[in-house]
Design an enzyme around this catalytic site. Structure first.
Site, short mmCIF file in Angstrom:
data_model
loop_
_atom_site.label_atom_id
_atom_site.label_comp_id
_atom_site.label_asym_id
_atom_site.label_seq_id
_atom_site.Cartn_x
_atom_site.Cartn_y
_atom_site.Cartn_z
N ARG A 1 0.82 -1.21 0.00
CA ARG A 1 0.00 0.00 0.00
C ARG A 1 0.85 1.26 0.00
O ARG A 1 0.42 2.32 -0.47
CB ARG A 1 -0.97 -0.03 1.19
CG ARG A 1 -2.10 -1.01 1.00
CD ARG A 1 -2.91 -1.17 2.26
NE ARG A 1 -2.50 -2.31 3.05
CZ ARG A 1 -2.76 -2.46 4.34
NH1 ARG A 1 -3.39 -1.53 4.99
NH2 ARG A 1 -2.38 -3.55 4.97
N GLU B 1 1.57 -6.12 13.27
CA GLU B 1 0.46 -6.24 14.23
C GLU B 1 -0.12 -7.66 14.13
O GLU B 1 -0.62 -8.20 15.10
CB GLU B 1 -0.62 -5.20 13.89
CG GLU B 1 -1.74 -5.09 14.90
CD GLU B 1 -2.84 -4.12 14.46
OE1 GLU B 1 -2.73 -3.52 13.38
OE2 GLU B 1 -3.81 -3.98 15.24
O1 LIG Z 1 3.19 -0.31 11.81
P1 LIG Z 1 3.06 -1.77 11.54
O2 LIG Z 1 2.52 -2.54 12.71
O3 LIG Z 1 4.32 -2.38 11.01
O4 LIG Z 1 1.93 -1.97 10.42
C1 LIG Z 1 1.81 -1.15 9.29
C2 LIG Z 1 2.03 -1.91 8.00
O5 LIG Z 1 1.03 -2.93 7.86
C3 LIG Z 1 0.40 -2.80 6.59
O6 LIG Z 1 1.04 -3.51 5.59
P2 LIG Z 1 0.95 -5.09 5.41
O7 LIG Z 1 2.20 -5.70 5.95
O8 LIG Z 1 -0.36 -5.58 5.94
O9 LIG Z 1 1.08 -5.27 3.85
P3 LIG Z 1 0.28 -4.79 2.54
O10 LIG Z 1 0.56 -3.32 2.35
O11 LIG Z 1 0.93 -5.62 1.50
O12 LIG Z 1 -1.19 -5.07 2.71
C4 LIG Z 1 0.50 -1.32 6.29
O13 LIG Z 1 0.38 -1.06 4.90
C5 LIG Z 1 1.87 -0.99 6.81
O14 LIG Z 1 2.90 -1.25 5.86
N1 LIG Z 2 -5.35 -1.95 11.75
C1 LIG Z 2 -4.80 -1.93 10.52
N2 LIG Z 2 -5.54 -1.57 9.45
C2 LIG Z 2 -4.99 -1.55 8.21
N3 LIG Z 2 -3.72 -1.91 7.97
C3 LIG Z 2 -2.96 -2.26 9.02
N4 LIG Z 2 -1.66 -2.63 9.11
C4 LIG Z 2 -1.39 -2.89 10.39
N5 LIG Z 2 -2.46 -2.70 11.17
C5 LIG Z 2 -3.46 -2.30 10.32
#
Ligand SMILES: O=P(O)(O)OC[C@H]1O[C@H](OP(=O)(O)OP(=O)(O)O)[C@H](O)[C@@H]1O
Ligand SMILES: Nc1ncnc2[nH]cnc12
Length: 176
Positions: A59, A96
């Site tokens: 994202r 998370e």
């Molecule tokens: O602050 P944090 O606890 O590290 O979480 C935040 C991260 O989690 C999500 O990505 P995700 O790893 O779900 O991947 P995606 O963008 O591929 O959906 C979001 O886009 C951040 O990169």
């Molecule tokens: N609560 C949340 N919603 C969307 N993206 C996330 N990445 C980590 N935590 C998230």
């Protein structure tokens, strides 16, 4: 602040696991004006044009690419493991809801380059901290990181600030 953008972010409870309130940017992206305003406000928050924007897969690519384009600078991709074809350097991190690894091309960043880290959301900060560490290990100067969404209850922005990063966010979701 930025209530117009907040209204465009959908919350889906218990995704991807029970207890997680998933903040979904798909709805914001579907609104062309909302997406454009998001990029304009991120650019204003970042300030002076850096040498590079670093976007975190997946994202973070959406916002990072658009921001680099409007600011007129380059984009470095921080990708999930085994996606990049060249020589890579990487780092593992906790999420998370899981564990992951990001990598970048070893020759992507010149020592001393001013790099702004961009992602859609900061929660625990594990992803962003890994990104900052990875970029700094290549000699980049990473003083600013920008996110559309902050989940302050999870403390990530504070962890990043403790590492000397000025954290810019547009919308906070606290207490639910
Ligand atoms: O602050 P944090 O606890 O590290 O979480 C935040 C991260 O989690 C999500 O990505 P995700 O790893 O779900 O991947 P995606 O963008 O591929 O959906 C979001 O886009 C951040 O990169
Ligand atoms: N609560 C949340 N919603 C969307 N993206 C996330 N990445 C980590 N935590 C998230």
């Amino acid at each position: 602040m930025n209530d117009d953008l907040r209204r465009l972010i959908r919350t889906i409870p218990d995704y991807p696991k029970p207890g997680v309130q998933f903040r979904d940017i798909s709805t914001l992206l579907l609104d062309g004006t909302g997406f454009r305003m998001t990029i304009e406000r991120l650019a204003a928050a970042v300030g002076p044009v850096p040498n590079l924007i670093a976007g975190i897969e997946a994202r973070g690519f959406i916002f990072g690419a658009a921001l680099a384009q409007v600011m007129g600078c380059g984009l470095v991709l921080l990708r999930k493991k085994n996606k990049l074809p060249g020589m890579v350097t990487g780092i593992n991190y906790a999420l998370e809801y899981g564990v992951d690894r990001i990598e970048m091309h070893s020759d992507a960043v010149s020592p001393g380059a001013r790099v702004v880290l961009v992602d859609d959301l900061i929660a625990t900060g594990g992803t962003a901290l890994a990104g900052v560490e990875l970029l700094r290990s290549a000699g980049a100067v990473v003083d600013i990181a920008a996110f559309v969404i902050d989940l302050p209850d999870l403390g990530g922005a504070g962890h990043l600030r403790a590492k000397g990063v000025d954290v810019k966010t547009l919308v906070g979701f606290a207490g639910d």
